[in-house]
Design an enzyme around this catalytic site. Sequence first.
Site, PDB file in Angstrom:
ATOM      1  N   ILE A 218       0.836  -1.202   0.000  1.00 18.19           N
ATOM      2  CA  ILE A 218       0.000   0.000   0.000  1.00 18.19           C
ATOM      3  C   ILE A 218       0.866   1.246   0.000  1.00 18.19           C
ATOM      4  O   ILE A 218       0.622   2.203  -0.722  1.00 18.19           O
ATOM      5  CB  ILE A 218      -0.940   0.011   1.219  1.00 18.19           C
ATOM      6  CG1 ILE A 218      -1.881  -1.195   1.187  1.00 18.19           C
ATOM      7  CG2 ILE A 218      -1.744   1.303   1.261  1.00 18.19           C
ATOM      8  CD1 ILE A 218      -2.726  -1.336   2.443  1.00 18.19           C
ATOM      9  N   GLU A 220       4.806   3.158   1.922  1.00 18.68           N
ATOM     10  CA  GLU A 220       5.999   3.030   2.748  1.00 18.68           C
ATOM     11  C   GLU A 220       6.344   4.378   3.334  1.00 18.68           C
ATOM     12  O   GLU A 220       6.239   5.409   2.674  1.00 18.68           O
ATOM     13  CB  GLU A 220       7.171   2.499   1.922  1.00 18.68           C
ATOM     14  CG  GLU A 220       8.449   2.306   2.715  1.00 18.68           C
ATOM     15  CD  GLU A 220       9.532   1.593   1.915  1.00 18.68           C
ATOM     16  OE1 GLU A 220      10.600   1.333   2.485  1.00 18.68           O
ATOM     17  OE2 GLU A 220       9.283   1.313   0.724  1.00 18.68           O
ATOM     18  N   GLY A 221       6.722   4.375   4.599  1.00 14.93           N
ATOM     19  CA  GLY A 221       7.130   5.593   5.284  1.00 14.93           C
ATOM     20  C   GLY A 221       8.398   5.357   6.064  1.00 14.93           C
ATOM     21  O   GLY A 221       9.040   4.309   5.964  1.00 14.93           O
ATOM     22  N   MET A 223       8.761   4.797   9.147  1.00 15.88           N
ATOM     23  CA  MET A 223       8.647   3.823  10.227  1.00 15.88           C
ATOM     24  C   MET A 223       8.251   2.430   9.751  1.00 15.88           C
ATOM     25  O   MET A 223       8.017   1.550  10.565  1.00 15.88           O
ATOM     26  CB  MET A 223       7.627   4.315  11.259  1.00 15.88           C
ATOM     27  CG  MET A 223       8.115   5.478  12.096  1.00 15.88           C
ATOM     28  SD  MET A 223       9.518   5.044  13.140  1.00 15.88           S
ATOM     29  CE  MET A 223       8.727   3.903  14.267  1.00 15.88           C
ATOM     30  N   GLY A 224       8.163   2.203   8.467  1.00 15.92           N
ATOM     31  CA  GLY A 224       7.844   0.861   8.018  1.00 15.92           C
ATOM     32  C   GLY A 224       7.108   0.830   6.694  1.00 15.92           C
ATOM     33  O   GLY A 224       6.857   1.864   6.067  1.00 15.92           O
ATOM     34  N   VAL A 226       3.671  -0.741   4.628  1.00 15.74           N
ATOM     35  CA  VAL A 226       2.294  -1.180   4.879  1.00 15.74           C
ATOM     36  C   VAL A 226       1.811  -2.004   3.685  1.00 15.74           C
ATOM     37  O   VAL A 226       1.974  -1.597   2.530  1.00 15.74           O
ATOM     38  CB  VAL A 226       1.344   0.017   5.113  1.00 15.74           C
ATOM     39  CG1 VAL A 226      -0.067  -0.485   5.426  1.00 15.74           C
ATOM     40  CG2 VAL A 226       1.860   0.880   6.258  1.00 15.74           C
ATOM     41  N   ASP A 335       2.041  14.467  14.007  1.00 16.35           N
ATOM     42  CA  ASP A 335       2.164  14.403  12.540  1.00 16.35           C
ATOM     43  C   ASP A 335       0.790  14.425  11.883  1.00 16.35           C
ATOM     44  O   ASP A 335       0.518  13.677  10.944  1.00 16.35           O
ATOM     45  CB  ASP A 335       2.939  13.168  12.113  1.00 16.35           C
ATOM     46  CG  ASP A 335       3.507  13.289  10.691  1.00 16.35           C
ATOM     47  OD1 ASP A 335       3.615  14.422  10.192  1.00 16.35           O
ATOM     48  OD2 ASP A 335       3.818  12.253  10.087  1.00 16.35           O
TER      49      ASP A 335
END
Length: 520
Positions: A218, A220-221, A223-224, A226, A335
């Site tokens: 889906i 990506e950021g 922190m991980g 998805v 955020d």
Amino acid sequence: MVDSLTDPRAYLQKRVALFTGVTFVFFALLLALDFATPAEGEPLISSTRIASMVVLVTHGAVWAITRRGERSVALCRGLELLAMLAAMAVFATLPLVPPIPGVGGVMAMFTPVPMAVLVLLRAAIIPSPAWLSAALTLAWGALMTASSALGWEGVEIGMVNRLLEDGIEPWMVPVSLGVLTTFAFAFVAAVVSHVVHGLQSKVREAMQLGQYTLEAKIGEGGMGVVYRARHRLLRRPTAVKLLPPRKAGEEAIARFEREVHHTSRLTHPNTVAIYDFGRTADGVFYYAMEYLDGISLQDLVDEHGPLPPGRVIALLAQAAEALAEAHEAGLVHRDVKPDNIMLCERGGVADVVKVLDFGLVKDVGAPDEVALSRDDALQGTPLYMAPEALTDPAAVDGRSDLYALGAVAYFLLAGRHVFEGKLVEVLGHHLHTAPTPPSELGAEVEPALEAIVLRCLEKAPAARPATAGELRRALLACPAAGAWGREEATAWWDRQRDALRARRQRTLEPAELTVAPRSR
């Protein structure tokens, strides 16, 4: 988009359609070549041409049936075997009914070629165990060998004639050729099926994360990553966020655990729900949350433009409720931005807001989290950062989230950010520049709503609404608060639902197998 690896039925149907489509083209070319280069004395409708036509009809029919709709596994397997048996029957028996009398031997020598192509194509394209591919090849070979022995009429090949002159019985030639050909191609077909089937099993196994099967990426950021996933037993769509091994340092793991622990404390319906948290035997941390098949506020404005005031009020009120629960629990999101607020349908209700991504959350009541919160560093997205987040990150509290929510409201109403420009310029504006009222930019906004938005964007935290609950009450007191209700929301989703689903399918990416090692 059909995710074939996680839907065996759809995968089998897709592969049967591909196989019969490829073989249809192959035998069409074979038939065309047969007509273009006829043998001397061959009738217009000869046995070889009838054989190719039978394959074209059966394989074309199977392709037409399986290329659309949803066919059961049993039907797909049955149609595939029917197409194979039809081809086997007509080609294996050609030595008994040669296209020209007296060339049965020639047929015995050369008819294995198209069938060999067929069985190898099947083994490579259609997922099946090695024994099944070998069994089909052996069945074809037995029939071919028997018909070759019965229809053998000799062949003018020097090596064959020398064998006959040495006392070899004529029937031994086709039988020997048939046995050798059969076992050779049965072995090759079995190996191909084993390799292909084995790779698919490994891919499916690699995509398994605990009880969840990863289907598509889906996003990506920092922190991980998805993924859209599906629970093995419940079969419901789920979003799984995991920490890739390349990012799994000690501090990153601690932050990841902190994010899921804090988010799981929140139960408000406008906050994304956490289902599960775990770590695989390979050391991959992950947590599962509800899958939101909707659109972010960022994409909503980017694709549909500024929103009417009534809808902005309805959405902000929901987001404020979610933040109110977090703030009362001592958590500051840090955020809040349009990308972290999703709009979706839930339980037949349209325009349901979901606040996401508590990866930068700060627990103001937990001194032991100071190191993880990194109060000496900037946290958040510059376009939505409150002034105190820049000058004194340790002083950030719930009112900082309300500043960001005011910036979100400004974006929804005006279709542009409060401040724009280069990074340093934007940060400077947050500290020193009063925002231009949205109405002066041509935005459709009533004075009461505009006053609330500008109050949220005050430089001093004390000048903003004291709590998210106070902000929500002020929003609902605006004259436009009732202009967008359930009826308007439902009508909008009815018009946009298909486009939103198509958009979601376009944005999904295949699951990256290297990100999710096998769970033991």
